[in-house]
Enzyme design. Structure first.
Site, mmCIF file in Angstrom:
data_model
loop_
_atom_site.group_PDB
_atom_site.id
_atom_site.type_symbol
_atom_site.label_atom_id
_atom_site.label_comp_id
_atom_site.label_asym_id
_atom_site.label_seq_id
_atom_site.Cartn_x
_atom_site.Cartn_y
_atom_site.Cartn_z
ATOM 1 N N ASP A 1 9.147 2.810 -1.226
ATOM 2 C CA ASP A 1 8.327 3.457 -0.294
ATOM 3 C C ASP A 1 8.723 3.043 0.961
ATOM 4 O O ASP A 1 8.413 2.082 1.524
ATOM 5 C CB ASP A 1 6.773 3.105 -0.837
ATOM 6 C CG ASP A 1 5.857 3.796 0.324
ATOM 7 O OD1 ASP A 1 4.689 3.478 -0.166
ATOM 8 O OD2 ASP A 1 6.314 4.322 1.359
ATOM 9 N N LYS B 1 5.712 9.359 8.298
ATOM 10 C CA LYS B 1 5.637 9.019 9.776
ATOM 11 C C LYS B 1 6.270 9.365 10.793
ATOM 12 O O LYS B 1 6.383 10.511 11.135
ATOM 13 C CB LYS B 1 5.588 7.304 9.640
ATOM 14 C CG LYS B 1 4.294 6.740 8.918
ATOM 15 C CD LYS B 1 3.906 5.487 8.868
ATOM 16 C CE LYS B 1 3.110 5.027 7.829
ATOM 17 N NZ LYS B 1 1.808 4.987 8.405
ATOM 18 N N TYR C 1 1.016 -1.188 -0.068
ATOM 19 C CA TYR C 1 -0.149 0.088 0.017
ATOM 20 C C TYR C 1 0.907 1.213 0.134
ATOM 21 O O TYR C 1 1.801 1.180 0.851
ATOM 22 C CB TYR C 1 -0.952 -0.044 1.436
ATOM 23 C CG TYR C 1 -1.763 1.162 1.407
ATOM 24 C CD1 TYR C 1 -1.469 2.183 2.705
ATOM 25 C CD2 TYR C 1 -2.878 1.364 0.588
ATOM 26 C CE1 TYR C 1 -2.179 3.236 2.761
ATOM 27 C CE2 TYR C 1 -3.506 2.952 0.693
ATOM 28 C CZ TYR C 1 -3.270 3.509 1.735
ATOM 29 O OH TYR C 1 -4.018 4.658 2.102
HETATM 30 P P1 KE4 Z 1 -0.504 8.374 4.737
HETATM 31 O O1 KE4 Z 1 -1.055 9.181 3.189
HETATM 32 O O2 KE4 Z 1 -1.337 7.704 5.248
HETATM 33 O O3 KE4 Z 1 0.164 9.347 5.536
HETATM 34 O O4 KE4 Z 1 0.754 7.410 4.109
HETATM 35 C C1 KE4 Z 1 0.223 6.475 3.032
HETATM 36 C C2 KE4 Z 1 1.213 5.461 3.127
HETATM 37 C C3 KE4 Z 1 2.305 5.374 2.103
HETATM 38 N N1 KE4 Z 1 3.085 4.272 2.247
HETATM 39 C C4 KE4 Z 1 3.149 3.348 3.063
HETATM 40 C C5 KE4 Z 1 4.257 2.141 3.096
HETATM 41 C C6 KE4 Z 1 2.204 3.471 4.309
HETATM 42 O O5 KE4 Z 1 2.200 2.440 4.922
HETATM 43 C C7 KE4 Z 1 1.293 4.413 4.329
HETATM 44 C C8 KE4 Z 1 0.275 4.352 5.278
HETATM 45 N N2 KE4 Z 1 0.182 3.494 6.252
HETATM 46 C C9 KE4 Z 1 -0.960 3.165 6.910
HETATM 47 C C10 KE4 Z 1 -0.874 2.001 7.711
HETATM 48 N N3 KE4 Z 1 -1.398 1.015 7.202
HETATM 49 C C11 KE4 Z 1 -1.546 4.484 7.414
HETATM 50 C C12 KE4 Z 1 -2.596 4.140 8.451
HETATM 51 C C13 KE4 Z 1 -4.099 4.543 7.721
HETATM 52 O O6 KE4 Z 1 -4.422 4.248 6.595
HETATM 53 O O7 KE4 Z 1 -4.744 5.135 8.788
#
Ligand code: KE4
Length: 428
Positions: free
Chosen positions: A238, A266, A143
């Site tokens: 990523d 993060k 993801y």
């Molecule tokens: P954000 O747009 O949520 O800040 O980041 C997206 C993203 C991109 N790449 C990786 C590897 C990620 O893990 C994420 C976001 N991770 C999720 C956890 N599974 C965020 C939690 C959520 O979606 O509420």
């Protein structure tokens, strides 16, 4: 009498879809009522009924130094007192860019943004702009945020909802997105052999954390690096989740691989909205305002968020920080594994640095298919048994967990003691 969590959840659903601002928080995969958090400190947070939990989410990675760290809070307070946002450059952004380039050597130039989605979406656009190619490759179970062309058989929330492709993404937007199998080098070789010269970029989580934790083999990542170099394809790591989480230099440091672009997030925001994309200078120089690839953001490099991120980056460079984080995380997964074995429950666990995976399967999964073969129902029972015991794991079988520097032996031991009871219930 209903709990305050239930009351808040009922109210929230009247004004917000699913009652949450990010789908995984809704507990739809595990069932039950989401906990509305009122405060957090160190390894703990408290819900609206003032119940305390040992937190293994850490805001999905950012809280690596523990919640409400005094130095981070103080830096945020001091920055906020100087103004929240200016829409103009600040020295803090220069310092953060220099720090990221120093800590992640493959990043020669970097642009700060406000979310991981923005970071990966921008890196993708840059790769397409720089190569003039349209096709992109991602891997099933990974993801990368919710940009249209990446929301294809994504992991995380979508996988959890068993909804491998999001509605609202036109066929035209995903026809250039190829989804391959994680850790399948043969398939990678074949794909590049047939269309390698049409592929703008490959984007990968070098340690996958959105289908649960799955390690990419070093052989797979090195094959990927070799093929991208051979075919002029941009390799995007990523590391939004793995960056500064699995090691100070991220997964790329563990494997000794230099990607062309890296997405970060993060930890670099320490809990406030900071993310970034960066890499080879010859690529980054193609970004507006000096290049033809456009990207922008009102709150990019926000001074208060950068203060939280810079303080967090300082704290994680303390001597032995990652050694200790790795030791504590290993203690957790080994303790859970032993507790499950005592109870006769089929279970295993894995960890890389400060992130871990829990699997109700006999062996640690290395592919998406093996992840999907795990016993999700058992996970859900375990999740709720632990939640009732005051331990908060990810509310979905297809997520990783996170340990902070504040998860000391007493916290880990309490978790394992609760797990012994939970596994006994599962076995009963
Ligand atoms: P954000 O747009 O949520 O800040 O980041 C997206 C993203 C991109 N790449 C990786 C590897 C990620 O893990 C994420 C976001 N991770 C999720 C956890 N599974 C965020 C939690 C959520 O979606 O509420």
């Amino acid at each position: 009498m209903t709990s305050k969590n239930q009351d808040l959840f009922a109210r929230a659903q009247l004004t917000t879809p699913g009652g949450v601002n990010s789908p995984v928080r809704a507990f739809r995969s595990v069932g039950g009522t989401p906990r509305f958090i009122t405060r957090a400190e160190g390894p703990y947070f408290w819900d609206a009924d003032d119940c305390r939990y040992i937190d293994y989410i850490g805001s999905w990675g950012p809280a690596i130094v523990g919640h409400a760290h005094p130095e981070v809070v103080k830096a945020v307070q001091q920055a906020a007192a100087r103004g929240l946002s200016f829409g103009a450059p600040t020295e803090g952004e220069v310092l953060m860019a220099e720090e990221i380039c120093r800590l992640v050597p493959s990043v020669e130039q970097v642009r700060l943004v406000s979310s991981g989605t923005e970071a990966t979406m921008s890196a993708l656009r840059l790769a397409r702009g720089a190569t003039g190619r349209d096709k992109i490759v991602k891997f099933e179970g990974c993801y990368h945020g919710h940009a249209d062309s990446l929301l294809v058989k994504a992991g995380s929330g979508l996988l959890t909802f068993g909804n491998p492709t999001s509605a609202g993404v036109p066929e035209d937007f995903i026809k250039h997105t190829l989804v391959l199998d994680y850790n399948n080098s043969r398939q990678l070789e074949e794909t590049f052999k047939s269309i390698g010269h049409d592929i703008a970029c490959v984007i990968i989580e070098p340690v996958a954390g959105n289908m649960n934790l799955v390690r990419a083999s070093s052989e797979f990542l090195h094959t990927l690096r070799r093929l991208c170099t051979e075919y002029g394809t941009v390799l995007i790591f990523d590391e939004v989740m793995s960056g500064f989480r699995v090691a100070l230099g991220g997964a790329q440091a563990l494997h000794g691989i230099r990607p062309d672009l890296t997405a970060l997030g993060k930890v670099i925001g320490g809990g406030l909205p900071v993310a970034a994309f960066g890499g080879r200078a010859d690529l980054m120089q193609q970004m507006a305002p000096i290049g033809a690839v456009y990207q922008a953001g009102t709150l990019s490099g926000n001074p208060v968020a950068v203060a939280a991120g810079m303080t967090t980056l300082k704290l994680i460079q303390a001597p032995g920080f990652y050694d200790s984080l790795g030791v504590q995380t290993t203690k957790l997964v080994q303790g859970l594994t032993a507790a499950a074995k005592e109870a006769g429950v089929t279970f295993c666990a894995d960890s890389v640095g400060g992130m871990f995976g829990l699997y109700f399967s006999a062996t640690v999964p290395t592919t998406y298919a093996e992840i999907m073969a795990g016993d999700k129902d058992k996970f859900n029972l375990f999740f709720h048994a632990m939640l009732d015991a005051g331990v908060y794991f990810a509310p979905a079988a297809f997520e990783a967990g996170f340990v902070s520097a504040q998860h000391d032996d007493a916290v880990i031991d309490a978790t394992i003691a609760a797990a012994r009871t939970a596994f006994a219930q599962l076995a009963g």
